[in-house]
Design a protein around this motif. Sequence first.
Motif, PDB file in Angstrom:
ATOM      1  N   SER A 146      18.599  36.117 -11.342  1.00 30.20           N
ATOM      2  CA  SER A 146      19.397  34.909 -11.124  1.00 30.20           C
ATOM      3  C   SER A 146      20.047  34.911  -9.741  1.00 30.20           C
ATOM      4  O   SER A 146      20.187  33.863  -9.112  1.00 30.20           O
ATOM      5  CB  SER A 146      20.459  34.785 -12.218  1.00 30.20           C
ATOM      6  N   LEU A 147      20.405  36.098  -9.241  1.00 29.14           N
ATOM      7  CA  LEU A 147      20.980  36.181  -7.901  1.00 29.14           C
ATOM      8  C   LEU A 147      19.970  35.718  -6.849  1.00 29.14           C
ATOM      9  O   LEU A 147      20.289  34.927  -5.951  1.00 29.14           O
ATOM     10  CB  LEU A 147      21.418  37.616  -7.603  1.00 29.14           C
ATOM     11  N   SER A 148      18.731  36.190  -6.956  1.00 26.77           N
ATOM     12  CA  SER A 148      17.711  35.808  -5.973  1.00 26.77           C
ATOM     13  C   SER A 148      17.401  34.328  -6.068  1.00 26.77           C
ATOM     14  O   SER A 148      17.158  33.665  -5.045  1.00 26.77           O
ATOM     15  CB  SER A 148      16.438  36.639  -6.174  1.00 26.77           C
ATOM     16  N   ALA A 149      17.396  33.778  -7.286  1.00 28.41           N
ATOM     17  CA  ALA A 149      17.139  32.346  -7.449  1.00 28.41           C
ATOM     18  C   ALA A 149      18.237  31.523  -6.789  1.00 28.41           C
ATOM     19  O   ALA A 149      17.968  30.528  -6.106  1.00 28.41           O
ATOM     20  CB  ALA A 149      17.022  32.000  -8.932  1.00 28.41           C
ATOM     21  N   LEU A 150      19.491  31.939  -6.994  1.00 29.24           N
ATOM     22  CA  LEU A 150      20.615  31.217  -6.410  1.00 29.24           C
ATOM     23  C   LEU A 150      20.558  31.275  -4.883  1.00 29.24           C
ATOM     24  O   LEU A 150      20.720  30.260  -4.197  1.00 29.24           O
ATOM     25  CB  LEU A 150      21.927  31.800  -6.921  1.00 29.24           C
ATOM     26  N   LEU A 151      20.302  32.471  -4.348  1.00 34.74           N
ATOM     27  CA  LEU A 151      20.215  32.613  -2.891  1.00 34.74           C
ATOM     28  C   LEU A 151      19.079  31.773  -2.321  1.00 34.74           C
ATOM     29  O   LEU A 151      19.239  31.091  -1.305  1.00 34.74           O
ATOM     30  CB  LEU A 151      20.007  34.079  -2.522  1.00 34.74           C
ATOM     31  N   ALA A 152      17.912  31.818  -2.979  1.00 35.37           N
ATOM     32  CA  ALA A 152      16.758  31.073  -2.487  1.00 35.37           C
ATOM     33  C   ALA A 152      17.038  29.576  -2.459  1.00 35.37           C
ATOM     34  O   ALA A 152      16.651  28.871  -1.514  1.00 35.37           O
ATOM     35  CB  ALA A 152      15.538  31.364  -3.354  1.00 35.37           C
ATOM     36  N   ALA A 153      17.723  29.091  -3.491  1.00 31.44           N
ATOM     37  CA  ALA A 153      18.041  27.661  -3.534  1.00 31.44           C
ATOM     38  C   ALA A 153      19.075  27.299  -2.477  1.00 31.44           C
ATOM     39  O   ALA A 153      18.949  26.282  -1.786  1.00 31.44           O
ATOM     40  CB  ALA A 153      18.533  27.287  -4.926  1.00 31.44           C
ATOM     41  N   GLU A 154      20.100  28.133  -2.337  1.00 29.18           N
ATOM     42  CA  GLU A 154      21.196  27.809  -1.421  1.00 29.18           C
ATOM     43  C   GLU A 154      20.772  27.857   0.048  1.00 29.18           C
ATOM     44  O   GLU A 154      21.231  27.066   0.855  1.00 29.18           O
ATOM     45  CB  GLU A 154      22.368  28.767  -1.653  1.00 29.18           C
ATOM     46  N   ILE A 155      19.893  28.783   0.393  1.00 35.41           N
ATOM     47  CA  ILE A 155      19.462  28.866   1.794  1.00 35.41           C
ATOM     48  C   ILE A 155      18.203  28.046   2.036  1.00 35.41           C
ATOM     49  O   ILE A 155      17.594  28.123   3.090  1.00 35.41           O
ATOM     50  CB  ILE A 155      19.225  30.327   2.224  1.00 35.41           C
TER      51      ILE A 155
END
Length: 781
Positions: free
Chosen positions: A244-253
């Motif tokens: 979930s951390l990688s998904a959030l980062l990928a979406a935000e950046i």
Amino acid sequence: MLRVQRLVGDVVGRRLYSVIRYDLPPVSKVIFGQEGTNVDKRTLVSGERKQRTFSDRSQLKYARRLVVKLGSAVITREDGNGLALGRLASIIEQVAECHHEGRECIMVTSGAVAFGRQKLTQELLMSLSMRETLSPSDHTREDAGSILDPRAAAAVGQSELMAMYDAMFSQYNVKIAQVLVTKPDFYNEETRKNLFCTLSELISLNIVPIVNTNDAVSPPMYIHDDTVVPGTGKKGIGIKDNDSLSALLAAEIQSDLLIMMSDVDGIYNKPPWEDGARMMHTYSSKEQVQFGQKSKVGTGGMDSKVNAATWAMARGVSVVICNGMQEKAIKTIISGRKVGTFFTDCPSNSTTSVDIIAENARTGSRVLQKLTPSERASAIHTLADLLIEKKEQILEANAKDLEEATKSGLEKPLLNRLSLSAGKLKTLSIGLKQIADSSYENVGRVLRRTKLAENLMLKQVTVPIGVLLVIFESRPDSLPQVAALAMASANGLLLKGGKEAAFSNKALMELVKESLQSVGAQDSISLVSTREEISDLLAMEKHIDLIIPRGSSDLVRSIQKQSQHIPVLGHAEGICHVYLDKDADPIKAIKIVRDAKCDYPAACNAMETLLLHEDHLNGSLFTEICNMLKHEGVKIHAGPKLATQLTFGPPPAKTMRHEYGSLECCIEIVSDMDAAIDHIHKFGSSHTDVIVTENDATAKQFLNAVDSACVFHNVSSRFADGFRFGLGAEVGISTARIHARGPVGVEGLLTTKWILEGTDHTAAEFNEGKRNWLHENLPLN
């Protein structure tokens, strides 16, 4: 190739900067920046973007911003003791390559706890060893590991992990930076903004950020939290693990691609160990999946990965979940190969996956096998009739292909192969009817009957090979030919045609489906019209039994080289020879050579080298042959021996082993028939070779001695063809020495099985002398 140009400036009085020149298409997105830069700050917290995900894997090579998530199972060794350094080194090498190609890379990594536990366990074991000396006890390595607090292990492991990353990346001249985060960092507006500004700044400085949760202070990651994201009024993803951390980062950046590396090959429709589990190479939010247990190493299970991937996909990030233990997984994914599970909701991926098509072909093959010979023949007759009845729509589709091919500059020989005509369709129809009429004794034909003992009967019968993959270029007339041969032999069939014949192939495949529907076997033959790479099809050894490439020598050689597990039937080159013996009839010789070279020079059975007995140099035949070839527009090249005999002759051939595929050929002289045979064996491709002679004894020696699939006497090499052989058509020409050879018709698409029928026989009875062997050969009928 991506070209990278880095200009590093002075940091005194101004920022360090990096200028990167891409050969990637521009990506319309907002890049995060510092305070004071021209950036839409709403994108920092909105999680929304205008750009859609990539529609298929072939577009992944255009991914400019890339997030790679390394799961605990990828980072750690199988025994749980420390990190898998070799595997990690390979992944870092791939990330470094992507970085030097001009891609903006961010890593999300696990491993701090595992690394720290390894270091602390060693310390504890040393301590326990000292205590053991003073006070013996039963302490073990497992005891040492179990008493360690994960937060303490993380505190020790974080610095060690980053030191290792720094050492590995420095080998490739790549700078890295550690970014430690906790869950509250994402739900506080100020820290959230600072986090993404930091990531943006690192990227602009050409530095690879390595993100990890600060497990030394972070609350337990299994707590799910759907806290509203500040400034949006919308719920964010609960950060319960690195998925979930990688998904959030990928979406935000606003990443183009998120690669989530785990210890599984991808997503299955149910737990992989259960019956009926199927690997899903493409996943959409509409898919139904049954999840198994969570990861044995990390905190996230497969349901966590799918939820995180679909969340990111809904925000415009393309996602691939793959096995991080696979060699070169990152580079293979970016190249467009079918590795892992590709997440997309784009309409172009709504078509049936090639895996399902292949499974259907297997099932369809068994349906065909159950049919009577007359039912299979009926389907082929239907197809033959449809070629004539619907010729107008076929030719209309073909005209579209020819128009597109002409605009794209397709070479003339390939345009000739692409072109269909009413005459070609009529010839096709006749050939298909020949296949139908000769298909009554194909499948189930008894080849051998043996009476092994009393009431113990053995027979060998013909059966289909299974599922065939036929890859062909330019020639749409191959499609109905191969389809008819598959019907007659009861094989399932996958057809992969060239894009230059897309309209023609589609029109012809509709007729094939219509003919199969009449016997209830419409799924047995399919056209692979998706953008699947050939390399992916060649890896489907579970579904495909034989590959048959039809096309250029480059295509065939490429298929033979790439296919490591599926046998390939075909010929890489058609270097055919015509030998004019000293006793050749001049009139026959000129007629045969003209047809062999000029009738259809692009064909694989066209003559490429003319061998002349040396006696003909002193006669008129050599001059007459050369004049005829020049009149036909053939460019002549001289072999080494001929070149030494002529003061002013044709230009020397660069090589004697060359398939011209056009109005060109080589002429060489030989001393006798044996020299001609030696030349053919040295420079030929074992396709088709011809002798022209009136000496029957010489002809017989040549026919017996030449080791080629087809050897002819006083006929053109152009007769090496399935239709001309009376096979109706051919699926290809094979120069192999195992299985089929030469033009491959229905018989070449069959194998055998043994059927044994008895009463109550056992092998032990024969060993004990209670029964006796007979091994009596019986008539086939």
